[in-house]
Write an enzyme that holds these catalytic residues in place. Structure first.
Site, PDB file in Angstrom:
ATOM      1  N   CYS A  51       7.522  -1.853  22.800  1.00 40.63           N
ATOM      2  CA  CYS A  51       7.623  -0.299  23.289  1.00 40.63           C
ATOM      3  C   CYS A  51       6.920   0.674  23.007  1.00 40.63           C
ATOM      4  O   CYS A  51       6.965   1.865  23.429  1.00 40.63           O
ATOM      5  CB  CYS A  51       9.130  -0.158  23.533  1.00 40.63           C
ATOM      6  SG  CYS A  51       9.848   0.266  22.021  1.00 40.63           S
ATOM      7  N   THR A  66     -16.811  10.121   3.299  1.00 42.84           N
ATOM      8  CA  THR A  66     -16.731   9.015   4.240  1.00 42.84           C
ATOM      9  C   THR A  66     -18.204   8.343   4.182  1.00 42.84           C
ATOM     10  O   THR A  66     -19.130   9.003   4.203  1.00 42.84           O
ATOM     11  CB  THR A  66     -16.547   9.502   5.595  1.00 42.84           C
ATOM     12  OG1 THR A  66     -16.535   8.325   6.411  1.00 42.84           O
ATOM     13  CG2 THR A  66     -17.311  10.556   6.279  1.00 42.84           C
ATOM     14  N   HIS A 115      -6.955   7.157  12.469  1.00 46.19           N
ATOM     15  CA  HIS A 115      -6.881   5.966  12.236  1.00 46.19           C
ATOM     16  C   HIS A 115      -5.127   5.709  11.751  1.00 46.19           C
ATOM     17  O   HIS A 115      -4.683   4.605  11.371  1.00 46.19           O
ATOM     18  CB  HIS A 115      -7.625   5.189  10.987  1.00 46.19           C
ATOM     19  CG  HIS A 115      -8.952   5.290  11.412  1.00 46.19           C
ATOM     20  ND1 HIS A 115      -9.989   5.178  10.510  1.00 46.19           N
ATOM     21  CD2 HIS A 115      -9.425   5.431  12.451  1.00 46.19           C
ATOM     22  CE1 HIS A 115     -11.171   5.149  10.887  1.00 46.19           C
ATOM     23  NE2 HIS A 115     -11.056   5.210  12.186  1.00 46.19           N
ATOM     24  N   ARG A 158       0.916  -1.202  -0.017  1.00 49.94           N
ATOM     25  CA  ARG A 158      -0.086  -0.024   0.017  1.00 49.94           C
ATOM     26  C   ARG A 158       0.933   1.297   0.111  1.00 49.94           C
ATOM     27  O   ARG A 158       0.564   2.329  -0.647  1.00 49.94           O
ATOM     28  CB  ARG A 158      -1.044   0.020   1.431  1.00 49.94           C
ATOM     29  CG  ARG A 158      -1.956  -0.860   1.343  1.00 49.94           C
ATOM     30  CD  ARG A 158      -2.791  -1.091   2.390  1.00 49.94           C
ATOM     31  NE  ARG A 158      -3.699   0.071   2.300  1.00 49.94           N
ATOM     32  CZ  ARG A 158      -4.442   0.571   3.488  1.00 49.94           C
ATOM     33  NH1 ARG A 158      -4.472  -0.381   4.585  1.00 49.94           N
ATOM     34  NH2 ARG A 158      -5.047   1.655   3.600  1.00 49.94           N
ATOM     35  N   ASN A 190      -8.159   8.941   7.115  1.00 50.56           N
ATOM     36  CA  ASN A 190      -7.256   8.581   5.911  1.00 50.56           C
ATOM     37  C   ASN A 190      -6.011   8.031   6.582  1.00 50.56           C
ATOM     38  O   ASN A 190      -5.401   8.950   7.403  1.00 50.56           O
ATOM     39  CB  ASN A 190      -7.288   9.248   4.784  1.00 50.56           C
ATOM     40  CG  ASN A 190      -8.696   9.422   4.239  1.00 50.56           C
ATOM     41  OD1 ASN A 190      -9.551   8.487   4.337  1.00 50.56           O
ATOM     42  ND2 ASN A 190      -8.884  10.515   3.473  1.00 50.56           N
TER      43      ASN A 190
HETATM   44  N1  APR Z   1     -15.964  12.584  -3.775  1.00 49.85           N
HETATM   45  C1  APR Z   1     -16.859  12.417  -2.407  1.00 49.85           C
HETATM   46  N2  APR Z   1     -17.105  11.209  -1.937  1.00 49.85           N
HETATM   47  C2  APR Z   1     -16.556  10.251  -2.357  1.00 49.85           C
HETATM   48  C3  APR Z   1     -15.888  10.182  -3.506  1.00 49.85           C
HETATM   49  C4  APR Z   1     -15.291  11.520  -4.253  1.00 49.85           C
HETATM   50  N3  APR Z   1     -14.493  11.411  -5.271  1.00 49.85           N
HETATM   51  N4  APR Z   1     -15.242   8.878  -4.027  1.00 49.85           N
HETATM   52  C5  APR Z   1     -15.753   8.010  -3.105  1.00 49.85           C
HETATM   53  N5  APR Z   1     -16.673   8.970  -2.127  1.00 49.85           N
HETATM   54  C6  APR Z   1     -17.414   8.483  -1.161  1.00 49.85           C
HETATM   55  C7  APR Z   1     -18.150   6.977  -1.327  1.00 49.85           C
HETATM   56  O1  APR Z   1     -19.464   7.221  -1.715  1.00 49.85           O
HETATM   57  C8  APR Z   1     -18.193   6.691   0.267  1.00 49.85           C
HETATM   58  O2  APR Z   1     -19.244   7.003   1.006  1.00 49.85           O
HETATM   59  O3  APR Z   1     -16.268   8.341  -0.004  1.00 49.85           O
HETATM   60  C9  APR Z   1     -16.885   7.338   0.648  1.00 49.85           C
HETATM   61  C10 APR Z   1     -15.616   6.059   1.105  1.00 49.85           C
HETATM   62  O4  APR Z   1     -16.251   5.162   2.039  1.00 49.85           O
HETATM   63  P1  APR Z   1     -15.278   3.986   2.629  1.00 49.85           P
HETATM   64  O5  APR Z   1     -14.689   3.409   1.260  1.00 49.85           O
HETATM   65  O6  APR Z   1     -15.914   3.113   3.516  1.00 49.85           O
HETATM   66  O7  APR Z   1     -14.042   4.896   3.218  1.00 49.85           O
HETATM   67  P2  APR Z   1     -14.248   5.496   4.799  1.00 49.85           P
HETATM   68  O8  APR Z   1     -15.522   6.061   5.167  1.00 49.85           O
HETATM   69  O9  APR Z   1     -12.943   6.524   4.842  1.00 49.85           O
HETATM   70  O10 APR Z   1     -13.996   4.276   5.669  1.00 49.85           O
HETATM   71  C11 APR Z   1     -13.871   4.552   6.980  1.00 49.85           C
HETATM   72  O11 APR Z   1     -13.283   2.370   7.692  1.00 49.85           O
HETATM   73  O12 APR Z   1     -12.471   0.832   6.455  1.00 49.85           O
HETATM   74  C12 APR Z   1     -12.111   1.591   7.802  1.00 49.85           C
HETATM   75  O13 APR Z   1     -10.341   2.475   8.667  1.00 49.85           O
HETATM   76  C13 APR Z   1     -10.766   2.530   7.546  1.00 49.85           C
HETATM   77  O14 APR Z   1     -10.521   4.835   7.452  1.00 49.85           O
HETATM   78  C14 APR Z   1     -11.710   3.611   7.001  1.00 49.85           C
HETATM   79  C15 APR Z   1     -12.728   3.768   7.664  1.00 49.85           C
END
Ligand code: APR
Length: 251
Positions: A132, A190, A121, A72, A104
């Protein structure tokens, strides 16, 4: 794409002094980074992220988990912040008390120049000793085995929060404070699928903050949002900066 930013949101932001923003993988998607839940490719296709990003997975096969994070980090090497990240740097300059809270781990907000970031995170560019807790951004050869801590010899691990682990206390406390004391709370890119990050927007709403959600799709938060800006954060955020402060949106 011209995005209409509601006039009352523009006016409210022009006189706001305390703003908090929670970002998720969607903000990095336009930098070419797959969101956390997108399928993975190559040898990693056979694994679900949840089967790699957990203390149990690391205990079972530390080298597999270490190699996944190395993969990654490689995938992130060529990736740059996008206009959405840069717009958030602009907002930080314009709002007296701005707190950026991110789920992120890619480090792109820091790369874009955001100063005050709460990495709920962790950060994939950092590792720490599993014994440690010493942090480091450099480590020995990891071809054959997971490198060990120079201080105590413990095995190193990525400095990210795994499923089932607690979030870093200081960052979470600060994020809760920011959510409770802001005039405007942005939830950007998110899915609102993971706690406790997902509850920050509701905490802000309960304290009377204006909720602004920016997403490609509706989420569980959408019904509560005062404004749902439907679209790409990399397009909406620069437009919002232009409409509120007249600057070029950090492009
Ligand atoms: N602009 C705005 N929103 C977007 C875009 C974009 N270009 N591309 C994707 N999205 C939205 C999607 O619709 C979704 O709602 O971003 C969100 C991504 O969701 P996830 O993939 O679930 O990511 P996230 O919400 O950050 O996950 C939260 O969960 O998996 C764990 O620790 C991990 O930090 C992560 C946490």
């Amino acid at each position: 794409m011209k995005m209409d930013i509601p006039a009352d949101l523009i006016r409210f932001l022009q006189r706001s002094t305390r703003v908090a923003a929670l970002t998720g993988a969607g903000v990095s998607q336009e930098s070419g980074l797959r969101t956390f839940r997108d399928s993975q490719d190559g040898i990693w296709k056979q694994y679900r992220p949840e089967d790699l990003a957990s203390p149990e997975a690391f205990a079972r096969d530390p080298k597999l988990v270490w190699d996944w994070y190395a993969w990654r980090r490689e995938a992130i090497k060529g990736v740059r912040p996008n206009p959405g990240h840069h717009a958030l740097v602009e907002i930080e300059k314009k709002i007296p008390e701005f707190t950026l809270i991110t789920q992120n781990v890619d480090g792109l907000h820091r790369m874009a120049g955001s100063a005050k970031i709460l990495e709920l995170h962790g950060n994939i560019q950092r590792v720490r000793c599993s014994e440690c807790g010493t942090f480091t951004e450099t480590w020995g050869d990891d071809t054959e085995s997971v490198p060990c801590c120079e201080s105590c010899g413990g095995i190193l691990r990525p400095d990210v929060v795994w499923f089932g682990e607690n979030l870093p206390r200081a960052e979470l406390e600060a994020a809760i404070q920011a959510a409770r004391n802001c005039d405007v709370f942005f939830s950007i890119g998110t899915s609102g699928a993971v706690q406790p990050a997902a509850s920050l927007a509701f905490a802000a709403h309960n304290k009377g903050a204006v909720l602004v959600e920016i997403n490609l799709d509706p989420t569980p938060l959408t019904p509560k949002a005062d404004f749902f800006l439907h679209g790409k954060s990399g397009e909406i955020l620069p437009e919002l900066v232009r409409m509120v402060w007249g600057t070029d949106g950090g492009l």
